[in-house]
Write a protein that holds these residues in place. Structure first.
Motif, short mmCIF file in Angstrom:
data_model
loop_
_atom_site.label_atom_id
_atom_site.label_comp_id
_atom_site.label_asym_id
_atom_site.label_seq_id
_atom_site.Cartn_x
_atom_site.Cartn_y
_atom_site.Cartn_z
N VAL A 188 0.85 -1.19 0.00
CA VAL A 188 0.00 0.00 0.00
C VAL A 188 0.89 1.25 0.00
O VAL A 188 1.82 1.35 0.79
CB VAL A 188 -0.95 0.04 1.22
N VAL A 189 0.58 2.19 -0.89
CA VAL A 189 1.24 3.50 -0.92
C VAL A 189 0.14 4.57 -0.87
O VAL A 189 -0.80 4.53 -1.68
CB VAL A 189 2.10 3.69 -2.18
N PHE A 190 0.25 5.49 0.11
CA PHE A 190 -0.73 6.57 0.27
C PHE A 190 -0.28 7.79 -0.52
O PHE A 190 0.85 8.26 -0.37
CB PHE A 190 -0.90 6.96 1.74
N SER A 191 -1.18 8.33 -1.36
CA SER A 191 -0.91 9.56 -2.10
C SER A 191 -1.71 10.69 -1.44
O SER A 191 -2.94 10.59 -1.33
CB SER A 191 -1.35 9.39 -3.57
N THR A 192 -1.03 11.74 -1.00
CA THR A 192 -1.71 12.79 -0.23
C THR A 192 -1.04 14.14 -0.46
O THR A 192 0.15 14.20 -0.77
CB THR A 192 -1.71 12.46 1.28
N HIS B 261 -0.96 16.26 2.02
CA HIS B 261 -0.61 16.66 3.38
C HIS B 261 0.67 15.98 3.83
O HIS B 261 1.11 14.99 3.26
CB HIS B 261 -1.74 16.30 4.34
N ALA B 262 1.24 16.52 4.90
CA ALA B 262 2.43 15.91 5.47
C ALA B 262 2.07 14.52 6.00
O ALA B 262 0.99 14.34 6.59
CB ALA B 262 2.99 16.77 6.59
N PRO B 263 2.93 13.55 5.86
CA PRO B 263 2.60 12.19 6.33
C PRO B 263 2.24 12.16 7.81
O PRO B 263 1.36 11.39 8.21
CB PRO B 263 3.89 11.41 6.03
N ALA B 264 2.91 12.96 8.62
CA ALA B 264 2.65 12.91 10.06
C ALA B 264 1.25 13.37 10.40
O ALA B 264 0.74 13.07 11.48
CB ALA B 264 3.68 13.77 10.82
N ASN B 265 0.62 14.12 9.51
CA ASN B 265 -0.74 14.61 9.77
C ASN B 265 -1.78 13.89 8.92
O ASN B 265 -2.89 14.37 8.76
CB ASN B 265 -0.82 16.12 9.49
N SER B 266 -1.44 12.76 8.37
CA SER B 266 -2.32 12.08 7.43
C SER B 266 -3.38 11.24 8.11
O SER B 266 -4.36 10.85 7.49
CB SER B 266 -1.49 11.17 6.51
N GLY B 267 -3.20 10.93 9.39
CA GLY B 267 -4.14 10.05 10.08
C GLY B 267 -3.78 8.58 9.96
O GLY B 267 -4.48 7.72 10.50
N VAL B 268 -2.70 8.27 9.28
CA VAL B 268 -2.26 6.88 9.14
C VAL B 268 -1.40 6.53 10.34
O VAL B 268 -0.39 7.19 10.61
CB VAL B 268 -1.46 6.69 7.83
N LEU B 269 -1.81 5.50 11.08
CA LEU B 269 -1.12 5.17 12.33
C LEU B 269 0.02 4.18 12.13
O LEU B 269 0.83 3.98 13.04
CB LEU B 269 -2.14 4.61 13.34
N ASP B 270 0.10 3.51 11.00
CA ASP B 270 1.15 2.50 10.76
C ASP B 270 2.48 3.20 10.53
O ASP B 270 2.64 3.94 9.54
CB ASP B 270 0.76 1.66 9.54
N ARG C 240 3.90 3.82 3.64
CA ARG C 240 4.64 4.46 2.58
C ARG C 240 3.79 5.57 1.97
O ARG C 240 2.58 5.41 1.78
CB ARG C 240 5.03 3.44 1.50
N PHE C 241 4.41 6.72 1.67
CA PHE C 241 3.67 7.91 1.20
C PHE C 241 4.27 8.43 -0.10
O PHE C 241 5.48 8.34 -0.32
CB PHE C 241 3.71 9.03 2.25
N LEU C 242 3.39 8.99 -0.92
CA LEU C 242 3.78 9.71 -2.13
C LEU C 242 3.12 11.10 -2.00
O LEU C 242 1.91 11.24 -2.16
CB LEU C 242 3.28 9.00 -3.39
#
Length: 960
Positions: free
Chosen positions: A922-926, A928-937, A941-943
């Motif tokens: 899984v790769v999250f595309s956002t 916003h900054a990853p730390a504020n994305s709501g993803v707790l894992d 991985r972020f794009l």
């Protein structure tokens, strides 16, 4: 030895006929005495008694008054006042209750056989008696008595007859009294009506005012003689002439309007117009007209003489007023108490005080203390002779003083004086004392702080859409670059456009910082670092034609200030400077240290001497006229055109800096620009790290929140918001109810309470007691304005979280998620963000099978095409619901999903994918900054949008 009982009377025989005869005879009587006398006589003769009478009971039974007694001629007289003493006290309650008292022999009856009572009865010749009470509303009103000189047994029919007679007599008396009062009232009213009719007639005839009654057709049905005396018109001429025909043509529009209003039931008060005199000319009349029913009742006073005098007086006053107002010298009148009785407008230009601010106040409230004694001596001198010249110093409204040279003379009880402003001359004489500078003061009566003009109102959602737009532009530029062969000019243009996209992305990130300002949360701040971080934003705000210079000293001190609010102040000053320079000129921002001495502090309002950080914003614009310098910090004052400014920027800057312990001054010269100087107290503490900005996606949760809000509509709204975010919600309308819920043992994760609450338990006390019961409870206050209950010197108390009303759903969701996150997790988020630094992209692997979830149509199409050109196989959908059935697609290796999706979020989609297809990457595309994305894992991985091809390739690499 008691006497034998008397024989029985004829009471029981034909009792009804007796009562009917009594009523017929009583109906003919009106006098109370006659009613009582007749009834007592007939009852006594009927019962064979020796005496019948009626007692009037005033206050108590102990002192009754006996009136209207009848006797057979043998009984002694009984009329008069009696003192019955203890005897009455024993019987009062029974009689007041309406009980008839029958005594057959006073000598043997225990109620009467007392020495004192027997002596009274013997004196009155009473051996047996009946007492029939008349009690009304629980009070004894009267007492009928029947006396016998011999002992006798009272039979029931005799007692009943006596009761019936007493009741009929009493009702007859009440009727007669009521009729008497009615007759008296009727006679009085007739007299009053007759007298008032005569008075009205006299008033109507002798009144100097014009009185009349208008019908709705505009004719006076009645008019008094004053019409003829004032206007020369007879009663008949007034009656047959429509009143509008007498009104001056110039006054007709106003008169028609007043007449229309009167016909609608609206009275006219002090309405003035001109009426034509029969012999020519016009008279001014002042009207009072009151409509009632189909008539309008009018009264008019002739004010022609007053109008003439008023016009003459106005002309004289106008001439004097022009002289008074146009004089450049200060002209005053001073009464015997040394107070200003009159002041001309020059006071505002010379002293800064409006005339109305000086009137009634002692001149010694404004004269410097050093000059007070000499001024008193001069006043004594002018009381004896004209004063040729005298100089003293007056306080200026903005601080400092002004020198005035006076000439004065006395007239009546007033001293008239003219003061010439000689401050410049006096300052020239005092050059050795170094007082050449013109002192400017920032003391203004700013009673109410308004919100700073919103310059960065990009919300989290808007910024997200902006990033999507930038992503589309950036992706298409990269696709276009892949199709180029060998065209260096096209490659140069694409590179330039890509750089512009990067600058736009940076601008979007900087503007997001303004969206989450907290009201006065001061941090120890390095202002030089703050200015450097906002330099590019300042340059973009002022435009390319404005040369912006930052002059930052290397050793600048730190200051305790809210950095976000200060950024807005600086940006606002820069935009004002840009407007003053009409888009072309030089903007200089200078940061330096400044030590303010006691002399400077004494000339300023609420400024303490000490170390300050000075930030000066200077422009080369048009400058500010001197007469406007006193007004620029007033709320809503602006020199910009309508629609170009709210007039709140400088007033909010002034209030914010005052609240932060600093102050703001301005120096300006028309045609040479302006300089605004911000002074902030020096802080010796270490620099504080900026808090994490909450600008991520809108996420909810499953926790339980207690909402405490007394306004039912606000309560309902916030409960619906929270439930829409997935939270369990409890509600209370006051502190007592909220404490009861907390004490019930139900699990609660967060308390969301209004600051101002009704009842005995304040919001702060509620939070304190709730945390005693639930130590891990998070608390979030909300308010439409800051409250002393959670403030210290205008700043939030340490540890207090406040969400200002009105707030958006996004603000509420992000703040609650932030508060519910524990400290360990927040620390981890910082570490994860630091680990996301870009790494060099390795060589492109073989194509992968990818499921793309993106709700923006253009972004989805562009990303799909880009992935296909990179050799990947792509399934592209717009929602998480469309993606769920595709998670089991054979050969699917990677899920690339946006986080903010229309219904189910990308985070929820990824969680379900992990449960159903644990091998799926899984790769999250956002945006916003990853730390504020709501993803707790922490291994997520972020794009981050907008991304480059290299960043996309790196994100698609399999995990190591």
């Amino acid at each position: 030895m008691s006497s034998p009982p008397a024989p029985r009377s004829q009471a029981g025989t034909s009792g009804v006929a007796f009562l009917l005869q009594l009523e017929r005879r009583l109906r003919l009587l009106q006098d109370t005495g006659e009613i009582l006398s007749l009834s007592a006589q007939l009852l006594g003769q009927r019962l064979g008694a020796q005496q019948v009478a009626c007692f009037d009971i005033d206050q108590t039974l102990q002192c009754p008054t006996l009136q209207h007694a009848w006797s057979d001629g043998l009984a002694p007289g009984a009329a008069g006042e009696y003192f019955l003493g203890d005897y009455a006290a024993r019987l009062a309650d029974a009689l007041a209750a309406g009980q008839v008292l029958a005594v057959s022999d006073v000598a043997s009856d225990p109620r009467t056989a007392t020495p004192a009572a027997l002596a009274t009865f013997a004196r009155l010749g009473i051996r047996a008696f009946l007492n029939i009470p008349i009690a009304k509303e629980g009070r004894l009103a009267a007492l009928f008595v029947v006396h016998s000189r011999a002992a006798r047994l009272w039979h029931a029919d005799e007692i009943e007859l006596a009761v019936q007679v007493s009741e009929r007599v009493w009702s007859t008396i009440l009727r007669a009294q009521a009729e008497s009062r009615l007759r008296a009232l009727s006679a009085s009213m007739e007299m009053q009506v007759a007298e008032r009719t005569r008075e009205f007639g006299r008033t109507w005839n002798v009144s100097p005012d014009l009185l009349g009654v208008l019908n709705l057709d505009g004719y006076f049905e009645h008019s008094n003689p004053a019409w003829h005396a004032t206007l020369g018109w007879s009663v008949e001429e007034i009656r047959t002439t429509r009143f509008m025909e007498l009104v001056h043509p110039d006054d007709l529009p106003r008169t028609h309007a007043a007449w229309d209003a009167a016909q609608q039931g609206q009275p006219a008060l002090r309405f003035e117009n001109r009426y034509r005199h029969k012999l020519g000319g016009w008279h001014w009349l002042s009207w009072v007209a009151v409509p009632e029913g189909e008539k309008v009742y009018c009264s008019a006073r002739d004010i022609t003489v007053e109008k003439k005098l008023e016009a003459e007086l106005a002309a004289r006053n106008s001439e004097r007023e022009r002289l008074w107002r146009s004089a450049q010298d200060l002209m005053v009148a001073i009464d015997a108490e040394g107070c200003f009785a009159a002041v001309n407008p020059a006071s505002a230009a010379i002293l800064g005080w409006l005339p109305e601010e000086l009137l009634g106040r002692s001149l010694f409230d404004f004269v410097l203390p050093e000059d007070a004694a000499a001024t008193r001596q001069a006043l004594l001198q002018v009381g004896k002779e004209a004063m040729p010249s005298f100089e003293n110093r007056y306080r200026h409204r903005e601080g400092g003083h002004r020198w005035l040279s006076w000439v004065a003379a006395i007239e009546g009880d007033l001293i008239f004086a003219t003061g010439r402003h000689v401050t410049l001359e006096k300052e020239a004489e005092s050059t050795l004392r170094g007082m050449q500078e013109s002192l400017r003061h920032s003391e203004m009566a700013l009673l109410q702080s308004q919100k700073l003009e919103a310059l960065g109102k990009l919300t989290g959602g808007v910024a997200h859409d902006f990033n999507n737009v930038l992503q589309i532009i950036s992706g298409n530029l990269q696709l276009l670059q892949l199709t180029l062969d060998d065209d260096p000019l096209a490659a140069k243009r694409i590179a330039s456009a890509s750089a512009a996209v990067e600058r736009g992305a940076k601008l979007s990130a900087q503007l997001l910082a303004f969206a989450r300002r907290q009201p006065l949360k001061p941090l120890v701040t390095d202002l030089a670092h703050l200015l450097r971080s906002t330099e590019e934003l300042l340059r973009r705000a002022t435009g390319e034609s404005i040369e912006t210079r930052l002059l930052l000293a290397d050793d600048c001190w730190r200051a305790l200030v809210d950095p976000h609010q200060l950024e807005n102040v600086i940006l606002n000053l820069a935009i004002n400077a840009r407007d003053a320079m009409d888009g072309q000129g030089q903007l200089t921002i200078k940061l330096s240290n400044s030590v303010l001495g006691s002399d400077y502090a004494a000339r300023q309002a609420d400024v303490a001497p000490g170390d300050y950080v000075q930030l000066a914003v200077s422009d080369t614009g048009t400058g500010i006229p001197a007469e406007l310098l006193d007004k620029i910090f007033e709320p809503f004052f602006t020199t910009k055109k309508e629609g170009e400014g709210t007039g709140l920027g400088l007033s909010m800057a002034y209030g914010f800096l005052r609240q932060s312990g600093g102050h703001l001054t301005v120096d300006s010269l028309p045609g040479h620009g302006s300089t605004f100087r911000i002074y902030l107290p020096r802080s010796l503490e270490a620099e504080t790290e900026l808090p994490l900005q909450l600008n991520g996606p809108v996420l909810g949760g499953k926790e339980t929140i207690l909402v405490v809000e007394d306004d039912v509509q606000v309560q309902t709204t916030v409960v619906d918001m929270l439930r829409g975010l997935g939270y369990g919600v409890l509600r209370a309308s006051d502190g007592e109810s909220a404490l009861a819920i907390v004490g019930s043992g139900v699990p609660i994760d967060l308390l969301f309470t209004d600051v101002v609450m009704p009842g005995k338990v304040a919001s702060t006390e509620l939070a304190r007691q709730a945390r005693l019961l639930l130590p891990q409870l998070a608390v979030l206050f909300t308010s439409g304005y800051t409250q002393d209950a959670i403030m210290q010197g205008g700043r939030l108390e340490p540890g207090v979280e406040l969400l200002s009303k009105p707030y958006r759903r996004e603000d509420l969701a992000r703040r609650i998620r932030h508060l519910l996150a524990n400290g360990r997790h927040v620390t981890a988020l910082h570490q994860y963000r630091a680990q996301l630094a870009p790494q060099p992209a390795p060589a492109l692997p073989a194509g992968r099978h990818i499921l793309l979830v993106e709700d923006n149509t253009d972004a989805r199409a562009m990303t799909s095409e880009l992935l296909a050109m990179l050799g990947h196989t792509v399934l592209a959908v717009g929602t998480a619901e469309e993606a769920l059935p595709l998670l089991g697609t054979p050969g699917l290796e990677l899920l690339l999903t946006d986080i903010s999706l229309p219904q189910m979020s990308g985070v929820e989609l990824a969680e379900q994918a992990a449960r159903e297809q644990p091998q799926l990457e899984v790769v999250f595309s956002t945006g916003h900054a990853p730390a504020n994305s709501g993803v707790l894992d922490p291994a997520a991985r972020f794009l981050v949008k907008p991304f480059t091809i290299e960043q996309l390739q790196h994100a698609l690499l399999p995990p190591v």
